[in-house]
Structures are given as C-alpha cells and as structure tokens.
Design an enzyme around this catalytic site. Structure first.
Site, PDB file in Angstrom:
ATOM      1  CB  CYS A 101      -0.989  -0.025   1.162  1.00 50.28           C
ATOM      2  SG  CYS A 101      -2.339   1.168   0.979  1.00 50.28           S
ATOM      3  CG  HIS A 187      -3.508  -3.190   3.282  1.00 50.39           C
ATOM      4  ND1 HIS A 187      -2.454  -2.729   4.042  1.00 50.39           N
ATOM      5  CD2 HIS A 187      -4.134  -2.106   2.794  1.00 50.39           C
ATOM      6  CE1 HIS A 187      -2.445  -1.400   4.017  1.00 50.39           C
ATOM      7  NE2 HIS A 187      -3.450  -0.994   3.265  1.00 50.39           N
ATOM      8  CD  GLU A 189      -0.879  -5.437   5.701  1.00 49.64           C
ATOM      9  OE1 GLU A 189      -1.059  -4.231   5.912  1.00 49.64           O
ATOM     10  OE2 GLU A 189      -0.826  -5.917   4.546  1.00 49.64           O
TER      11      GLU A 189
END
Length: 237
Positions: A101, A187, A189
């Site tokens: 990002c 993202h 994660e």
C-alpha cells in the site's frame, strides 16, 4: 522454505488503540502472522520510521518490507523524505524489497513514478488483481489474486524501467516490479476483522454504497498465503 531470513520492517504507521482487538497488536504483529506460516525461520526487525528510527544502510537486513500508512507519500513530512531516500538506496543496492500500500507507493515515488489521489475513489474490501506479467519468484503461479484493499491514493505513473505485474479495474498499477523490488497496492497482511473495523470507522468518508459492497466482499476467500510465499522467495533470492 528453510534458512534464516532477517527482514527489516519499515513501520510507516501504527494501529490505533481502538483497533487493537481486531488486529491482535501493531503492524509488526500483523505482518508476522501473515508470513510465519510459510517459512521455517524468519526474523522481522521493526524500524519505527515515523518516529525517526531509520535503518543505517540497505545491507543491514537480508530484505525489506514497508507497511501501509494513513499518510500520503506526497505529504511534506521529514520522515517520509528520509524513508523515501532509504528505499531509493535499497533499490540502487539491489536489495530485495516488498512494499505494501503506502510502501508500494513510496517505492514508485522513490524511483521516479507518480502517486496521486485516485479519481476512481476509495479502493476498499476484497478486490481481484489480474496478474499480467508473472515474475520468476512468483511460484506457484496464479493468474489472479483476491486481496484486501484500503486506499485513496494510488500509483498513476510507473517508475522508469518498471514492469507492470498486476492490475485491477479500480487500480491499473496494482502491482509492479523494478529491479529487486516489488510493490502491491493491496494489504495481504490484513485480517477481515481489521478491514471491517476500518470500513465501519470510515463509512462516511468512503460512502454507503462502497462500504456496503466492501463489507459483503469480506466473506470471500483471499490469497494472502500465496503472496506471502512470493515475498519470501523474492527475499531469499
């Protein structure tokens, strides 16, 4: 995958206290939870660059990972300039780097690309990336990736010499590679609980229709494990 990897984590933000229950900790915790199921031995070394803790040199770690942020890469803050120069040095040194990002956007800006507020509005929820130029370390391969997104800015011009790796309908430069560095707007994660919490907190800014569609998208499976394996292969060389 075996062999110890020491990966420097450039922390460009911190999880708000109100979201700690959804994340289980700060961004370092989220990134560890994303990566550790796919490697035998990983040391993630956080550098709190927002508060002035910058690495000394590109070879301090085997590879680098850069987080998202509520900031924009074109903001004039000194920590962003310092982080951008370090990323440029990492690319020049040929050290492997993965930007997520904000980290993806910072990579682009550091080596001659351009980042702006997206005309398409917020990219939020689970979106599909079409892989258009697989890289050698992207094994096992896949023509698509479904991942969590949460952004307003995006890369509008790729850096000179960069390869477009993946795109979405709302984000034409969703993944790119330049040298030994790779950026992804998504993202990997994120966990659904965190994306949901962010959507609900930002729904007035994002808009009702986009928020509702993004919340509904969280029910579908995602491919964060696959991109974790790709990142580990890139860092391992």
């Amino acid at each position: 995958m075996s062999g110890r990897l020491r990966i420097g984590l450039l922390e460009c933000d911190h999880v708000d206290d109100r979201f700690r229950r959804a994340t289980g900790g700060d961004y370092a915790h989220l990134f560890r939870q994303w990566l550790v199921p796919h490697t035998d031995d990983l040391e993630l070394v956080p550098f709190d660059v927002v508060n002035g803790d910058h690495p000394a040199r590109p070879d301090e770690c085997d590879g680098w990972l850069c987080t998202g942020s509520r900031a924009s890469v074109y903001d004039g803050e000194s920590w962003i300039h310092e982080a951008q120069q370090f990323v440029a040095d990492v690319v020049a040194a040929g050290r492997p780097y993965v930007g997520v990002c904000f980290g993806h956007q910072l990579l682009a800006q550091a080596v001659g690309g351009r980042v702006e507020r997206a005309d398409s509005g917020w990219g939020a929820g689970v979106r599909r990336i079409d892989v258009v130029a697989p890289q050698p370390w992207m094994r096992p391969g896949s023509p698509t990736l479904d991942l969590h997104f949460m952004h307003q800015d995006q890369v509008v011009d790729l850096p000179p010499g960069a390869t477009l790796v993946g795109k979405t309908d709302h984000c034409p430069n969703a993944m790119f590679a330049v040298g030994s560095a790779f950026g992804v707007q998504a993202h990997p994660e994120f966990v659904p609980e965190y994306t949901e919490a962010l959507l609900l907190a930002r729904q007035l800014r994002i808009g009702a229709a986009t928020t509702d569609a993004a919340l509904a998208s969280l029910r579908q499976p995602t491919d964060e494990g696959l991109i974790a394996r790709w990142a580990l292969r890139l860092w391992a060389g």
